[in-house]
Design an enzyme around this catalytic site. Structure first.
Site, PDB file in Angstrom:
ATOM      1  N   THR A 195       0.832  -1.209   0.000  1.00 40.81           N
ATOM      2  CA  THR A 195       0.000   0.000   0.000  1.00 40.81           C
ATOM      3  C   THR A 195       0.859   1.249   0.000  1.00 40.81           C
ATOM      4  O   THR A 195       2.066   1.206   0.252  1.00 40.81           O
ATOM      5  CB  THR A 195      -0.892   0.066   1.247  1.00 40.81           C
ATOM      6  OG1 THR A 195      -0.088   0.437   2.388  1.00 40.81           O
ATOM      7  CG2 THR A 195      -1.607  -1.230   1.499  1.00 40.81           C
ATOM      8  N   ASP A 196       0.222   2.381  -0.234  1.00 37.69           N
ATOM      9  CA  ASP A 196       0.866   3.665  -0.030  1.00 37.69           C
ATOM     10  C   ASP A 196       0.896   3.949   1.475  1.00 37.69           C
ATOM     11  O   ASP A 196       0.225   3.281   2.269  1.00 37.69           O
ATOM     12  CB  ASP A 196       0.105   4.762  -0.773  1.00 37.69           C
ATOM     13  CG  ASP A 196       1.019   5.871  -1.264  1.00 37.69           C
ATOM     14  OD1 ASP A 196       2.081   6.077  -0.647  1.00 37.69           O
ATOM     15  OD2 ASP A 196       0.667   6.540  -2.243  1.00 37.69           O
ATOM     16  N   CYS A 197       1.677   4.946   1.846  1.00 39.67           N
ATOM     17  CA  CYS A 197       1.881   5.258   3.263  1.00 39.67           C
ATOM     18  C   CYS A 197       0.563   5.649   3.940  1.00 39.67           C
ATOM     19  O   CYS A 197      -0.107   6.588   3.503  1.00 39.67           O
ATOM     20  CB  CYS A 197       2.898   6.400   3.378  1.00 39.67           C
ATOM     21  SG  CYS A 197       3.335   6.816   5.065  1.00 39.67           S
TER      22      CYS A 197
END
Length: 764
Positions: free
Chosen positions: A292-294
C-alpha cells in the site's frame, strides 16, 4: 538449510522457509518501518536504535522504507544525512544486525523513493517524469532508469517506489509533475522502459532494483484534481485508459505494485478485490508483491470509513490482496490480534509472507544482502549521470513559441536574466527531492553565465518577485536591469520546493538573505492542488512591467503543471516550457536558448487557455462538444505540440494493405523531410480513429511514435505496423474486440496536424 541453497527454485526455497516460521515471524515479514528512524547518526558514527534491534530480535520487521531518504518530512538534512559511502555502510550495519540477530537470518527489503533519481543525499537529480515524457524518447529514459537503479542498489536499496503510471486528467492536481502525461499508450511505452531499465536483465544483479508500479489505479482522475479524491470513472474507461500502462508494465515483468489512495465507485483501491485479485493476479497473471501507499490502511478507518477500526482495516486489506503496508507500524499488531482471535485465516498471512519472501529471493538478498561502499562512491552522483541528466532535460524542454528571437547570439548583446525561477535551485528540482548543496544545481542564471563565461558583463540578474508572494518591491531593480539589456530572459512558473531552510532572496538586490520568517514558495507537489492554472503571486504583473520596456522577452516556464496565461502567450516573443528540469536544467535551458541544442520536446499534456476548459485532454469522445459561450473548448497548445529551430514536411502517407482482416497487420509509412537549415529531431506521431463502433470511441488515439534526427535536406521514410493490438477496444461485453469497418489513420507532428488515410477491416 534448503532455503539457503541458491540452486533450488525460488518457490521451493520459499515454501521451506515459510514452513520454519512462527505466525509472529510471518506477520513480521509484512511489516515495514521508516528506515531513517532505525539509526542515529552522530559525529560520523551510526548507532542502531534499541527499539529497532528489539523488533529485529522478535522477528517483527520485514522491510524498511526510505532508509536513505532525506527531506524536510524525514528531518534528514545535508548536515545530518549520509553521503554515498556512509549510506552504504549504514544499510550494511542494518542488514548485518537483521541477519545475525533474527532466528532465521532473513534479510530486510530496503525500499527507496526514486521518481526522478534516488531520494538520497548526493544522488543525481534527474528531470521530473513530466519532462521525461516530453522527450518522447523511451530509449533515453530506459538508460536513465538504469542509472537510477545503479545509484540506488549501490547503497543497498533493492526496491524503488516508481514508476508513477497515473494518467493525468486534471492538471490542477499537485502530483501532475510525477506523471508522464495524459495518454495511456505513451505512458505504457514509458512503463515498459522503466521496468526494463530498473530491473535490468536480472533482478539479483548488483545494479538492478525491483520496480513498484503506482498508483493502481485512476489516481490521476480524482474529483476536482484533489489528491486522493474519488475517481468517477466507468469500467470501460478504467480498463482501456487508466489500467493500460499498468498492464503493459506487468507484462514487462514488474515485481511490485502499489494501490492508490482513492476509491472507485465507492470501493477504496486498498480493499478492491476485483482490482487486486481478479484482474491483477487472475487475468494479468501478476505474481509479485502488493504494497500500500503510506498510511493507506489507516485511511480505511479514518477517511474512507469503510472499516470500524485499525484491525478491521488490516484484515480487509489482507483479504483483498495486500501483502504489505508502506511504513505500517501498526499493521503487524493488528494482524496478530486478528490471528489470535480467529478473525483472520493464517493461510492469508502465509500467502502474503510468501510473496514478500519470493521477492527477496529473486533479488538475491539471501546471497548478497550488502552494498559495496566503494561502488557507491564511484556511481552515486557521477559526472556520467550528470551528463545524462543534462541530455534528458535538453530533449524534454518544449519550445512553445518563437517569433525569431531564438536562438540567442553568443557573440553580441546583453541579457537580463530575471524572475523568481532564475536562480533558486530547489525551484527547478520538483517534489521528492533530497537536500542539495548550492553548487550541485545549475540554475538558469548559472547556465547562461556559463555559456557566456568569457564575457560576464553581458549577463545581469534580478529576481523581480517570488513565486507566491504579493510583494512588488523587486520590480524596480528588475526594470533597471532589463532597461540596460538587449533581451530579457524571464524565468517564471511554480515551485515544488519544500522547506529546505535555504533562506530567502532580497528582492531589491537579488542577494540571498537569512530571515526568521522565510516564505514558502511551494505551489505544486504532493498535496498541493490548485483551483487555478494562473501564475501565482505577482509574476504576471512582473511580465507586464518588463514588456512595457519594449525589449524582446523570452519566457522560460519552470513548473510542475500547465500554466494558463493567455496574455503571456500573446505578448512573449518566445516561450520555453522546461517543467522541472533537474540539477542540470540551467545548462540544458542555456543550450537551447543559444542554439547549441535544437529543441525537440513535445507536449504530453494539452495546455488549456483557461482553467474553465478542463478537462481538456485530447482523448475525448466526438460527442464532448466544441464551444462554450465565451470561446471554444480547444487547448492553447495541443497534445504532441512543440516547435523546432528547423522545419519538417510530411508527404507520401501510405497504408499497405489498405484492407485487412481483424487478425491481420498493415504497414503505415510516411516520408519526413528536414526542409530547414539545421539538424533537428522530429517526433512522428501516429493516431487512429475508429469511424463507426458499437461503443463510443475517442475521436483520436495515439498508437505509435518515432523520434528521428534529420540533417538539413535529409528525408527519411518512417514506418509503423498496425495490428489488433492497436485497433481493438473494450467492446459491449467488456472484452477486447476488433470490429470490422473503417479506421482513419493520421500521421503528423501533433494530434491536430496530421496527414490522413483510411484503413478497412473486414470480417474475413
Amino acid at each position: 538449510m534448503l532455503y539457503r541453497d541458491r540452486t533450488q527454485p525460488v518457490k521451493k526455497r520459499t515454501e521451506h522457509l515459510l514452513g520454519l516460521m512462527t505466525p509472529e515471524e510471518k506477520v513480521g515479514q509484512l511489516v515495514q518501518l521508516f528506515g531513517w528512524q532505525t539509526y542515529d547518526h552522530t559525529d560520523g558514527t551510526i548507532e542502531l536504535t534499541e527499539d529497532f534491534k528489539r523488533q529485529i530480535r522478535e522477528g517483527g520487521v520485514g522491510a524498511l522504507y526510505g532508509t536513505l531518504r532525506a527531506d524536510p518530512w524525514t528531518g534528514v538534512t545535508l548536515e545530518s544525512g549520509l553521503d554515498a559511502r556512509a549510506g552504504a555502510e549504514a544499510v550494511n550495519s542494518i542488514q548485518r544486525y537483521a541477519l545475525e540477530h533474527s532466528r532465521l537470518g532473513i534479510p530486510l527489503l530496503i525500499g527507496e523513493e526514486c521518481s526522478h533519481g534516488h531520494m538520497a543525499i548526493g544522488a543525481t537529480v534527474f528531470p521530473v517524469p513530466l519532462l521525461i515524457g516530453s522527450t518522447w524518447n523511451v530509449d533515453l529514459y530506459r538508460e536513465m532508469s538504469r542509472a537510477v537503479a545503479r545509484e540506488t542498489r549501490a547503497q543497498g536499496g533493492a526496491v524503488t517506489y516508481s514508476p508513477v503510471l497515473d494518467v493525468v486528467r486534471d492538471p490542477r492536481w499537485g502530483r501532475t509533475e510525477e506523471c508522464f502525461g495524459e495518454d495511456p499508450y505513451l505512458i505504457g511505452e514509458y512503463a515498459v522502459a522503466s521496468v526494463e531499465g530498473l530491473q535490468g536483465e536480472r533482478l539479483d544483479c548488483a545494479s538492478s532494483v525491483g520496480a513498484t508500479l503506482k498508483h493502481f489505479v485512476a489516481y490521476g482522475s480524482s474529483e476536482g484534481g484533489r489528491n486522493a479524491g474519488p475517481a468517477h470513472i466507468g469500467k470501460r474507461e478504467l480498463l482501456e485508459v487508466d489500467m493500460y500502462p499498468f498492464r503493459k508494465a506487468v507484462e514487462a515483468g514488474a515485481v511490485s505494485i502499489m494501490p492508490a489512495y482513492n476509491e472507485i465507485d465507492g470501493v477504496p483501491c486498498t480493499t478492491n478485490r476485483e482490482l487486486l485479485e481478479e484482474i491483477l493476479r487472475g487475468e494479468w497473471g501478476f505474481e509479485g508483491m502488493v504494497i500500500t501507499d503510506c498510511g493507506a490502511i489507516d485511511m480505511l478507518a479514518s477517511g474512507h470509513d469503510t472499516a470500524d477500526s485499525g484491525e478491521d482495516a488490516a484484515v480487509q486489506a489482507l483479504t483483498a490482496g495486500i501483502d504489505m503496508e508502506m511504513s505500517g507500524v501498526m499493521f503487524g499488531g493488528y494482524l496478530l490480534t486478528a490471528l489470535r482471535s480467529g478473525r483472520l485465516d493464517e493461510k492469508l498471512v502465509d500467502q502474503a509472507a510468501a510473496r514478500v519472501l519470493e521477492l527477496k529471493f529473486r533479488l538475491g538478498l539471501f546471497e548478497q544482502p550488502y552494498a559495496d561502499p566503494d561502488v557507491a562512491e564511484q556511481v552515486i552522483g557521477s559526472a556520467e549521470h550528470a551528463e545524462l541528466a543534462r541530455s534528458v532535460a535538453a530533449e524534454g524542454i518544449v519550445l512553445l513559441k518563437n517569433n525569431g528571437v531564438l536562438p540567442l547570439s553568443k557573440d553580441k548583446g546583453t541579457v537580463a536574466v530575471i524572475g523568481p525561477n532564475a536562480d533558486i535551485g530547489y525551484n527547478q528540482l520538483g517534489d521528492y527531492t533530497s537536500p542539495q548543496p548550492r553548487d550541485r544545481v545549475t540554475t538558469v542564471l548559472a547556465g547562461i553565465r556559463a555559456k557566456l563565461a568569457a564575457q560576464p558583463e553581458r549577463v545581469a540578474y534580478a529576481p523581480g518577485c517570488r513565486i507566491k508572494d504579493s510583494s512588488t518591491e523587486g520590480f524596480e531593480l528588475a526594470r533597471e536591469v532589463a532597461a540596460d539589456a538587449d533581451i530579457i530572459v524571464l524565468a517564471l512558473g511554480g515551485s515544488s520546493a519544500r522547506d529546505f531552510g535555504e533562506g530567502s532572496i532580497d528582492l531589491r538586490t537579488g542577494a540571498s538573505k537569512v530571515t526568521e520568517n522565510a516564505l514558502s514558495d511551494m505551489d505544486c507537489g504532493e498535496g498541493i492542488d490548485r483551483m487555478s492554472l494562473h501564475l501565482s503571486g505577482v509574476q504576471l504583473e512582473l511580465m507586464k512591467e518588463l514588456k512595457a520596456l519594449g525589449k524582446p522577452v523570452v519566457v522560460v516556464y519552470i513548473n510542475g503543471r500547465p500554466i494558463a496565461e493567455p496574455w503571456i502567450d500573446e505578448q512573449a516573443d518566445a516561450i520555453l516550457e522546461a517543467w522541472y528540469p533537474g540539477q542540470e536544467g540551467g545548462h540544458a535551458i542555456a543550450d537551447i536558448l543559444f542554439g547549441d541544442v535544437n529543441p525537440s520536446g513535445r507536449l504530453t499534456l494539452s495546455l488549456p487557455e483557461d482553467v474553465g476548459q478542463l478537462p481538456v485532454y485530447y482523448l475525448g469522445k466526438r460527442s464532448r462538444g466544441v464551444r462554450y459561450l465565451e470561446g471554444n473548448s480547444q487547448p492553447r497548445y495541443p497534445f504532441g505540440f512543440g516547435l523546432s529551430y528547423t522545419e519538417f514536411s510530411y508527404s507520401g502517407l501510405q497504408v499497405e494493405p489498405a484492407v485487412i482482416t481483424a487478425d491481420g497487420t498493415a504497414e503505415v509509412t510516411v516520408e519526413v523531410e528536414n526542409t530547414g537549415s539545421r539538424s533537428g529531431a522530429e517526433v512522428v506521431q501516429l493516431y487512429i480513429s475508429d469511424l463507426v463502433s458499437k461503443v463510443t470511441r475517442p475521436a483520436k488515439e495515439l498508437k505509435g511514435f518515432r523520434k528521428i534526427v534529420l540533417e538539413p535536406g535529409e528525408k527519411q521514410k518512417v514506418s509503423f505496423m498496425l495490428s489488433a493490438e492497436h485497433l481493438s477496444y473494450i467492446g459491449p461485453d467488456y472484452k477486447l474486440v476488433v470490429e470490422p469497418g473503417s479506421f482513419r489513420i493520421g500521421v503528423g507532428r501533433n494530434v491536430n496536424d496530421t496527414l490522413n488515410i483510411d484503413l478497412t477491416v473486414t470480417e474475413d
